[in-house]
Design a protein around this motif. Sequence first.
Motif, short mmCIF file in Angstrom:
data_model
loop_
_atom_site.label_atom_id
_atom_site.label_comp_id
_atom_site.label_asym_id
_atom_site.label_seq_id
_atom_site.Cartn_x
_atom_site.Cartn_y
_atom_site.Cartn_z
N ILE B 14 125.82 -5.70 7.19
CA ILE B 14 124.61 -5.28 7.91
C ILE B 14 123.59 -6.40 7.93
N TYR B 15 123.45 -7.08 6.79
CA TYR B 15 122.51 -8.20 6.74
C TYR B 15 122.89 -9.24 7.79
N ASP B 184 119.33 3.89 -0.12
CA ASP B 184 119.65 2.55 -0.63
C ASP B 184 121.16 2.34 -0.76
N PRO B 188 120.31 -1.47 3.91
CA PRO B 188 119.65 -2.54 3.16
C PRO B 188 118.19 -2.26 2.84
N THR B 189 117.66 -1.17 3.32
CA THR B 189 116.27 -0.83 2.98
C THR B 189 116.13 0.68 3.10
N ASN B 190 114.96 1.21 2.84
CA ASN B 190 114.79 2.66 2.95
C ASN B 190 113.49 2.99 3.67
#
Lengths: 436, 293
Positions: B14-15, B184, B188-190
Amino acid sequence: MDTAGIDPLTGFLDRHGCLRNAARLTEHAHRDQKPLSAIWVNLDRFRKINGSLGMGGGDAVIAKMGDRLRSRNEHRAHIARMGSDEFLLLAPAHGCEEAASLASELLQLIAQPMEVGAMSLYPTCSVGVASLEYAEEAESLLQRAEHAMHEAKRQGGGRVVQSGDEQLPGRLGIKLAREELEVEHKLHAALQIGGLYLHYQPIVSFNGRIEAIEALMRCELNGEMVPPVKFIPVAEKTGLVIRLGEWSLMQGAMQAKRLSDLGLPTKVAVNVSRAQLTAPKFSQALYAALLCSDVEPRLIELEITESLFMDVSELVQSNMRAAIAMGVSLSIDDFGTGYSCLATLKDIPAGKLKLDRAFVVPLPEDRRVYAVVKAISQLGRELGMTVVAEGVENEQQSCALQDAGVDAIQGYLHARPMSADAVTGWLDHQAALLKA
Amino acid sequence: MTTETTQSPSVEEIYARTVLDIGIPPRPTILDILARELRSGEPDFGRIAQCVSEDVSLSAGLIKTANSPFFGFRVRARTVSHALTMLGINIAGKAIAGVALRNAFPASPALERFWDASARIAEYSGHLVGLLGVREGIRSDDAYTFGLFRDCGMPVLMRKFPAYRDTLLRANANPDKRFTAIEDEDFPTNHAIVGCMLAQSWSLPEEICLAIRHHHDFLLMQSGAISLPPASRRLVALAQLAEYIHQQHSGMNQTEEWAKLGMASLSTLELGQVQLDELAAQVVAHSAQADIE
C-alpha cells in the motif's frame, strides 16, 4: 456524594483539593507559629512501569503506593495525589529535621518489593522536602518541595533532597523552572491560536538548481518571538515535540502541495526529532499528512540526525523503512557533529548528507577542515548522496566548498529563512531567472 | 481507479502505491482568509462576510448555525453579516469549517447517512453542553464542531481504500480492541490520525485536533493521563455520550464504543447512571423541539 477534590484511585485529595488544604494549613501554621513541611514524592521510572504493565498495571502500582503511604501515617500528615505518579505529604508540626527523617522513612517504605500481577517490582522514589519559611505562602512552599524532588530525580532518583540543597537552589531554580513553564504555556497558546508557523530556507546546488527548501519552525505570541533555542528544549522535555513535529509535517506537506500547484514543484525538507521517530504512530502520521495534503511524496524529505540512523531499535528502523516505502526521501542532518561511524554510512538509506555548519565556519582558512570536507564529499558522492553544506555566509566559504566537491549549499549567502509567501515569491523569481 | 479486496495487500504494497490518486479536500480558501484575519488582531468583518456570501451553501449554513437553538439568540440572523456579528469570528470560523467539511466531499448515498449521523451527534453534543454547563472552556459550539469533525477521517479513507468499509464493520463489532487498532491492522493509517491532520490543516483549535486524534483511546481516557488535556477529554466524553444517546434513541446500535468508553466518559462528565437516562430524555426532547422549529 461530593467527590470533587478527591482522587478516585487512591482516595487522597487531588491537586485541587490539596491546594485548598495547603492554603488552610499554611494559614494555621503562621497563626499558631508552628512549623509545617511539605514532602513531595515521585515514583521513579513510572513511565517504564506503565509501558511494560499497561495503564491498568500502572494504576495498580499507584494504588499500592497509596496504601503504603496511608498505612504508615502515624505522623498524621495530609496526603494528596498531585499527578499520575506524584504524592504530596503536608506534615503539620514538622520542622526541617522531623520532615527529613519522615522523608527517609518513606523512601524505605516505598522501596519494599511490590507484587503486581505475576511480576515483582522494586520501586524507588525521589523525594523533595521543604519547610515553611517566615510569611511564605502555600504555593511557594509546594514549589520548593517539588523543585527539590526534581533535583533528587536529576541526581539519579532513590534519594531525598532538602530545599536549598539543590545545584540551583530554591528560588533561582524555581525561577528557571518557571521560565520553562512560561515557554511551555506560550507553545500551547501558539499551537492554539496560530502563533506557530514555518519559515523556509532554500538549499541551492552549485549548478543553480533548487535542491529543496528546509522548513524551520517559528513561534510568535502577542508580537513577541520565542526563539527556537528556548522552545525546542521545552518541547522535547514535555513531549510536546511529537505534536509539533506532526504539525510541521502537515504544514510542510501543504506548502509543498501549494508550490506544486503553482508550477513551482520544490522538495520541502522537514526536521524529524528522536521523539517522533521513536513513537509508534510516526509512519501513520506521515501517511496521513501525505494523504491530507495530497502532495506527491517525492516532494517531501525528512531530515534526521546522524545518530538516529545508527539507532538499532526496530521501531526507528521500521519507521524509516515505511517513510522510504511511501516515496519520501531522507537526509542525514548535522553530519559530523555526533559519533560518525563511516562503517555504517554505507547502510544509511539517505539520499542527502548535510554537513554541519561547524565544518563551514573555519573555511577557507583551515586546510585541515577543508581536507575533511573534501574527503566526506567524495565519500558521499561515491555512496550516491548529494552533499550539502549548512550555514554558508560568504563567497569565500562557498568557493572553498565547491572546490572541495560539495554539491549544494544552504545559508545566508543565498537566502535567509523566509515566510511561506516570501519563499514562493523567491522561487518564482529564481524560475524566471533560469528561463531568462 | 484502484480496486481492492478484503484480502488486503501488505502495508508495504500500500505504501508503495502513490498516495496521490484521490482528491482529498483541500483547505477551503475562506478558512485561510479567516485565519489571516484572526491573526491580524483586528478582523475585518466586512471582508469575511463578503467572502462567505460568495458561496451560497456556506452562507446558508452559517445563518442556520447562528439561528440554531443552542446559541439561544432571541433575534434571528437574516444575513451573513448579521450571523457573523451574532456569533463572533471565532465561533463563526468553526461553523464555516463545519459546513465546508460536508461540501468538500462529493455527495453519495452512503456518505449521506454518515453525515446525518455526524450532524445528529454534533447537535446532541451541543445540547449536552447547554444542559451540563461550560467546563474546561468547552462551549456548545466547540462540542458541536468536534461532533462534526470527530470521524471526518472516515470518508477520506473510504475514498482511498474501498476495502475500508469492511474494516469499519469489524471495528464496529469488536468489543475489546481499540477501534483504531483494527484499522491499523489493515491500513497504513487510521481515521483518528487522518481526522486530526485534516482538522489541523483546516486550522481547527488544537483541543479539537487532539480530541479527534484520541477519541477511541479508551486507555488514555480511563487513565486520566495529562497527555490528553482536560478540554479534549471533555470533548471526547460529550460526543461519546451524544453517540450513545443517538444510538439508543434511533434504535441503531452499530458500535461497541460505549462499552469501552462509556464509564470513562461518565466519570469525565461527573455523571451517574441515573442522571444519564434523564439527560438522554432531555437531549432528545430538546432536539425534537428544534427540528419542529
